[in-house]
Design a protein around this motif. Structure first.
Motif, PDB file in Angstrom:
ATOM      1  N   VAL A 121      66.822 -23.298 -81.241  1.00 22.70           N
ATOM      2  CA  VAL A 121      67.424 -21.163 -81.526  1.00 22.70           C
ATOM      3  C   VAL A 121      67.490 -20.459 -82.417  1.00 22.70           C
ATOM      4  O   VAL A 121      67.329 -21.486 -83.511  1.00 22.70           O
ATOM      5  CB  VAL A 121      68.950 -21.212 -80.768  1.00 22.70           C
ATOM      6  N   GLU A 122      66.126 -19.966 -82.963  1.00 23.94           N
ATOM      7  CA  GLU A 122      65.942 -19.086 -83.625  1.00 23.94           C
ATOM      8  C   GLU A 122      66.256 -17.677 -83.808  1.00 23.94           C
ATOM      9  O   GLU A 122      66.812 -17.226 -82.536  1.00 23.94           O
ATOM     10  CB  GLU A 122      63.764 -19.466 -83.908  1.00 23.94           C
ATOM     11  N   ASP A 123      67.587 -17.462 -84.702  1.00 23.02           N
ATOM     12  CA  ASP A 123      67.637 -15.800 -85.242  1.00 23.02           C
ATOM     13  C   ASP A 123      66.636 -14.541 -85.096  1.00 23.02           C
ATOM     14  O   ASP A 123      66.025 -15.350 -85.915  1.00 23.02           O
ATOM     15  CB  ASP A 123      69.002 -16.124 -86.837  1.00 23.02           C
TER      16      ASP A 123
END
Length: 123
Positions: A121-123
């Motif tokens: 998961v990348e922000d």
């Protein structure tokens, strides 16, 4: 081989302490009529199946045929015996956890490094 009479077999109560250690009536598997029928006629049916007692009347022949599965059970005694056989020969329930170790070899509780199914998961 012992010679049995119908009267002696009907007087002897039938018990299966291996599968029903507290009796048929306390097991919850059978109704009162079914447990009474098994207790009264169980020794007779078991002797018929083993060959220790030969059927002498039509009732004995019907009990033997129903116990062997040659005809459908009709009377309360025949139905109770069929139910008893189904209960003692049912498959054993396995543990939901298996043998104690994980059955799937791809699951490893050690390193996470070689796994391609990781969620990133990348922000």
């Amino acid at each position: 081989m012992t010679n049995y009479t119908r009267e002696s077999l009907l007087k002897r109560p039938f018990n299966d302490f291996r599968h029903y250690p507290y009796g048929f009536s306390r097991s919850g598997d059978f109704s009162i009529r079914e447990s009474d029928a098994l207790t009264q006629y169980g020794c007779l049916i078991a002797a018929l199946l083993r060959g220790d007692y030969q059927p002498v009347n039509s009732e004995d022949q019907a009990l033997l045929a129903a116990a062997r599965g040659e005809q459908a059970p009709v009377s309360v005694v025949e139905k109770a015996w069929a139910k008893y056989q189904a209960r003692i020969h049912r498959p054993k329930v396995a543990s939901m956890y298996g043998k104690g170790k994980f059955a799937d070899e791809s699951f490893s509780s050690g390193s996470v490094e070689g796994s391609e199914d990781d969620l990133i998961v990348e922000d």
